[in-house]
Design an enzyme around this catalytic site. Structure first.
Site, PDB file in Angstrom:
ATOM      1  N   GLY A 123       0.515  -5.804   0.175  1.00 44.35           N
ATOM      2  CA  GLY A 123      -0.423  -5.919  -0.934  1.00 44.35           C
ATOM      3  C   GLY A 123       0.226  -6.389  -2.218  1.00 44.35           C
ATOM      4  N   GLU A 174       0.118 -10.015  -1.938  1.00 40.50           N
ATOM      5  CA  GLU A 174      -1.281 -10.428  -2.069  1.00 40.50           C
ATOM      6  C   GLU A 174      -1.710 -10.442  -3.533  1.00 40.50           C
ATOM      7  OE1 GLU A 174      -3.603  -9.242   1.927  1.00 40.50           O
ATOM      8  OE2 GLU A 174      -2.645  -7.537   0.933  1.00 40.50           O
ATOM      9  N   ALA A 177       0.830  -1.206   0.000  1.00 42.20           N
ATOM     10  CA  ALA A 177       0.000   0.000   0.000  1.00 42.20           C
ATOM     11  C   ALA A 177       0.864   1.255   0.000  1.00 42.20           C
ATOM     12  CB  ALA A 177      -0.917   0.010   1.220  1.00 42.20           C
ATOM     13  N   GLU A 189       2.414  -6.687   7.292  1.00 44.98           N
ATOM     14  CA  GLU A 189       1.449  -5.739   7.845  1.00 44.98           C
ATOM     15  C   GLU A 189       1.472  -5.640   9.365  1.00 44.98           C
ATOM     16  OE1 GLU A 189      -0.226  -6.777   3.771  1.00 44.98           O
ATOM     17  OE2 GLU A 189       0.891  -7.783   5.368  1.00 44.98           O
TER      18      GLU A 189
END
Length: 265
Positions: A112, A115, A67, A135
């Site tokens: 992310g 991910e 992010a 995270e």
């Protein structure tokens, strides 16, 4: 296409490359980038000419840093929830594309970014690549599918260990734990994983398009249910291939000892 995500044909009909290109922010996932990703993925859903999608970075040494924390710091808490929901939905759209998807990880894939890669069917990485769901270092948890896809990929206990520790692994370790399918030594151009991903994509091209789509559907749905239900899903998917022109073409090609000419019909 808008800056940040560049779909392109890679010189091979049927293979589409989605390239992240937000170099000033290490391909960090901003609102705009997620929006562009969603549009790009949506355009591929019903395109029958697309046979395989390769997801890569056009920025040397980085796949996706996760992010955009600078943008995140300026968001109200309600905006954060909305953004994470949009990112999760976009990554789900990528996971649900009906054709094979390959992530080419030639650099760092954190949060992310990993991910995104986990949502692809196959992951290829350079040995020097760095990957991790980090995270918990920021007092949050993976929110775009990481807590669900990582344990389904490498097993529950090891996934917990990596998420709890926020550990970062290189390509060799990622291969040893099953996080990626192939590890390659990085080349001078910095695109060794991308080249390996393209080679894989070319292996997929000769196969029947309808068969590839329903095979992916059968595997994805079957992994979420018990074996008996999974076998029923396989039967239903197999039935979709029986009336196709491609199936007849495959039999004729075998009989005539020639390569089949599939049309996805």
């Amino acid at each position: 296409w808008c800056p940040g995500l560049h779909p392109e044909q890679c010189g091979q009909q049927g293979i589409v490359v989605l390239g992240l290109n937000r170099s000033h922010a290490k391909n960090a996932l901003s609102k705009n980038l997620v929006k562009m990703m969603s549009k790009a993925v949506d355009s591929l859903k019903s395109d029958k000419k697309v046979r395989t999608v390769v997801f890569r970075s056009e920025v040397p040494g980085i796949f996706c840093a996760g992010a955009d924390l600078k943008e995140r710091a300026k968001m109200h808490s309600s905006e954060v929830s909305s953004f994470v929901s949009r990112a999760r939905a976009t990554i789900n759209e990528l996971a649900n594309l009906p054709v094979p998807t390959i992530a080419a990880i030639d650099g760092t894939a954190l949060g992310g970014g990993l991910e995104l890669a986990l949502a692809c069917d196959i992951r290829v990485a350079a040995s020097s690549a760095k990957m991790g769901l980090v995270e918990t270092k920021l007092a949050i948890i993976p929110g775009a599918g990481g807590t669900q896809r990582l344990p389904r990929t490498i097993g529950v206990s090891l996934a917990k260990e990596l998420i709890f520790s926020a550990r970062i692994v290189d390509g060799e370790e990622a291969k040893s734990i099953g996080l990626i399918s192939h590890v390659v030594e990085q080349n001078e151009a910095g695109d060794a994983a991308y080249r390996r991903a393209l080679a894989l994509a070319r292996e997929f091209l000769p196969q029947g398009p309808v068969a590839m789509r329903v095979a992916k559907l059968a595997i994805n749905q079957g992994m979420e249910v018990d074996l008996v239900t999974g076998l029923a899903i396989e039967e239903a998917c197999y039935a979709q291939t029986i009336p196709t022109k491609d199936r007849i073409e495959g039999l004729l090609a075998f009989k005539e000892k020639r390569p089949p000419r599939y049309k996805g019909e």
